[in-house]
Design a protein around this motif. Structure first.
Motif, PDB file in Angstrom:
ATOM      1  N   HIS A  60     -46.402  35.297  23.290  1.00  0.00           N
ATOM      2  CA  HIS A  60     -46.395  34.125  22.406  1.00  0.00           C
ATOM      3  C   HIS A  60     -44.943  33.822  22.074  1.00  0.00           C
ATOM      4  O   HIS A  60     -44.052  34.656  22.298  1.00  0.00           O
ATOM      5  N   GLY A  62     -43.192  31.847  18.585  1.00  0.00           N
ATOM      6  CA  GLY A  62     -43.402  31.044  17.384  1.00  0.00           C
ATOM      7  C   GLY A  62     -44.876  30.926  17.037  1.00  0.00           C
ATOM      8  O   GLY A  62     -45.704  31.732  17.479  1.00  0.00           O
ATOM      9  N   ARG A  63     -45.178  29.909  16.247  1.00  0.00           N
ATOM     10  CA  ARG A  63     -46.561  29.719  15.828  1.00  0.00           C
ATOM     11  C   ARG A  63     -47.036  28.292  16.114  1.00  0.00           C
ATOM     12  O   ARG A  63     -47.327  27.526  15.194  1.00  0.00           O
ATOM     13  N   ARG A 119     -50.014  31.085  22.879  1.00  0.00           N
ATOM     14  CA  ARG A 119     -50.535  30.360  21.705  1.00  0.00           C
ATOM     15  C   ARG A 119     -50.637  28.852  21.921  1.00  0.00           C
ATOM     16  O   ARG A 119     -50.959  28.130  20.992  1.00  0.00           O
ATOM     17  N   GLY A 152     -44.167  44.071  19.005  1.00  0.00           N
ATOM     18  CA  GLY A 152     -44.061  43.183  17.842  1.00  0.00           C
ATOM     19  C   GLY A 152     -45.352  42.469  17.488  1.00  0.00           C
ATOM     20  O   GLY A 152     -45.479  41.925  16.392  1.00  0.00           O
ATOM     21  N   HIS A 155     -50.081  44.228  15.835  1.00  0.00           N
ATOM     22  CA  HIS A 155     -50.890  44.131  14.605  1.00  0.00           C
ATOM     23  C   HIS A 155     -51.744  42.866  14.595  1.00  0.00           C
ATOM     24  O   HIS A 155     -52.419  42.598  13.611  1.00  0.00           O
ATOM     25  N   LYS A 202     -41.984  35.959   5.982  1.00  0.00           N
ATOM     26  CA  LYS A 202     -43.445  36.051   6.167  1.00  0.00           C
ATOM     27  C   LYS A 202     -44.045  36.764   4.964  1.00  0.00           C
ATOM     28  O   LYS A 202     -44.597  37.873   5.064  1.00  0.00           O
TER      29      LYS A 202
HETATM   30  O1  LIG Z   1     -42.060  38.062  15.210  1.00  0.00           O
HETATM   31  C1  LIG Z   1     -43.011  38.844  15.105  1.00  0.00           C
HETATM   32  O2  LIG Z   1     -43.169  39.609  14.126  1.00  0.00           O
HETATM   33  C2  LIG Z   1     -44.001  38.954  16.240  1.00  0.00           C
HETATM   34  O3  LIG Z   1     -43.560  38.277  17.392  1.00  0.00           O
HETATM   35  C3  LIG Z   1     -45.368  38.460  15.805  1.00  0.00           C
HETATM   36  O4  LIG Z   1     -45.304  37.096  15.474  1.00  0.00           O
HETATM   37  P1  LIG Z   1     -46.368  36.477  14.437  1.00  0.00           P
HETATM   38  O5  LIG Z   1     -46.012  37.020  13.077  1.00  0.00           O
HETATM   39  O6  LIG Z   1     -46.191  34.993  14.564  1.00  0.00           O
HETATM   40  O7  LIG Z   1     -47.734  36.939  14.872  1.00  0.00           O
END
Ligand SMILES: O=C(O)[C@H](O)COP(=O)(O)O
Ligand SMILES: Nc1ncnc2c1ncn2[C@@H]1O[C@H](COP(=O)(O)OP(=O)(O)OP(=O)(O)O)[C@@H](O)[C@H]1O
Length: 403
Positions: A60, A62-63, A119, A152, A155, A202
């Protein structure tokens, strides 16, 4: 958990191997500002390519909202992977569609391809099991074997992380094996004082981990966007700073519990504020003001810890035997808000303890601010992932790799 070493000894020549990587690198337009996460997966990709596998790398970035969005294309990451490998890397402009199928079908033994951002497909992150399963079925059609190496993202209960390994013979890559090996030290036999520094943006994701960390760490230093929900819980006004309003009762309970159990939660005593978020493209001077943490003006935003807090946090890190740090202390991408993050990084460098930095941006900050990576005990590619690992949680992407 079977590792890539077993896969290599079984033989992979001619097999299509799907590598779930975390190539979620920071970008300035299409320029990668830190390629650490790409370099981190190289040992796995190289080993597979050298053994004659047809390597399909997926990640992936970003979002994006479940549909193609050029701002989140993996094309720059694919190009950088090619440079680092010193080989051509094919790029599919979709993830499971005609382009991906053609690119994978065209791979020769030992060649590497990257497919477009996972994504861009709603099935990747869906909470609906059937929708995720349907996408995982499409991904499974691209490969014979699965290698999980996107530490990364372990989770996340996402299709490529959790559902896909159930559909293919699966192995852990070199990066996941290394990361888990190091983080185990922080859960099995942690040396004390154990200090955890938390910052970043976050906030909603990471506030939850404090619940468990209160039972494990001796001291928590709170900075970055995370700090303002704590300051608000203490009754201070935080202006237009990042705030997780619905979490104030939770944070209040953390503060009470910490007090009772003798865990120190250390909050900023001063912060740098400005009326607006800085321009990260032009890096035009932002002219921040330093204010006490209980005197943030209503129309201003907290964007870094202040000079007194820098000293305070350095002193709170000085005697640590173990440090885990996730999340920049401020908007370090702008030079006017980088000092807090620099001060914490420097305190880790000066520490005699075992120091671990976790997180995409945290690791990028350490490198882009000019610190020597070898001055830290370990730089983890996962922020949220390593925090949840340290909480003792079962991580979907690790559980899925178990036999
Ligand atoms: O940057 C991060 O912590 C990972 O790539 C996961 O990304 P995410 O928090 O958008 O799932
Ligand atoms: N006070 C603040 N207000 C807004 N954003 C902030 C503030 N302090 C830090 N940030 C931003 O936090 C971002 C990094 O946060 P994040 O939680 O993603 O950390 P990370 O190390 O990348 O961890 P992960 O790997 O879990 O994403 C940076 O882009 C930084 O600009």
């Amino acid at each position: 958990m079977k590792t890539i070493d077993e896969l290599l000894s079984e033989g992979v020549a001619g097999k299509r191997v799907f590598v779930r990587a975390d190539l979620n690198v920071p970008l300035d337009g299409t320029t990668i500002t830190d390629d650490g996460r790409i370099r981190a997966v190289l040992p796995t990709v190289k080993a597979l390519a050298e053994a004659g596998a047809r390597v399909v790398v997926a990640s992936h970035l970003g979002r994006p909202k479940g549909a193609p969005d050029p701002a989140f294309s993996l094309a720059p990451a694919a190009a950088r992977l090619g440079e680092l490998l010193g080989a051509d890397v094919a790029f599919a402009t979709d993830t499971v569609g005609d382009s991906a199928q053609a690119v994978v079908a065209g791979l020769a033994d030992g060649q590497v391809a990257v497919v477009e951002n996972l994504r861009f497909n709603a099935g990747e992150t869906s909470k609906d099991d059937a929708e995720r399963a349907a996408f995982a079925d499409q991904l499974a059609a691209l490969a014979d074997v699965y290698v999980g190496d996107g530490f990364g993202a372990v989770h996340r209960k996402h299709a490529s992380v959790y559902d896909l390994p159930a559909r293919l013979p699966h192995y852990a890559g070199h990066l996941i094996a290394t990361e888990v090996g190091v983080l185990k030290k922080l859960t099995d036999d942690v040396q004390r004082p154990y200090v955890v520094a938390l910052g970043g943006a976050k906030v909603s994701d990471k506030l939850a981990v404090i619940d468990q960390l209160l039972g494990k760490a001796d001291r928590l230093l709170i900075g970055g966007g995370m700090a303002y929900t704590f300051l608000k819980a203490k009754g201070y006004e935080v202006g237009i700073s990042l705030l997780q309003e619905d979490q104030i009762p939770v944070v209040t309970e953390y503060l009470e519990r910490a007090e009772k159990s003798g865990v120190e939660i250390v909050l900023p005593v001063d912060v740098l504020v400005a009326p607006e978020f800085p321009d990260l493209k032009t890096k035009a001077p932002a002219h921040p003001t330093t204010v006490a943490a209980d005197a943030i003006p209503a129309d201003q935003e907290g964007l870094d810890i202040g000079p007194e807090t820098r000293k305070l946090y350095a002193s709170k890190l000085a005697d640590a035997a173990t440090v885990f740090w996730n999340g920049p202390m401020g908007v370090f991408e702008h030079p006017d808000y980088a000092e807090g993050t620099k001060a914490v990084a420097q305190a880790l460098v000066d520490s005699k303890g075992f120091t671990v930095v976790g997180g995409g941006d945290s690791a990028a900050a350490v490198r882009t601010l000019g610190f020597d990576e070898t001055a830290f005990g370990h730089i983890s590619t996962g922020g949220g992932a390593s925090l949840e690992y340290l909480e003792g949680k079962t991580l979907p992407g690790l559980a899925a790799l178990e036999d």
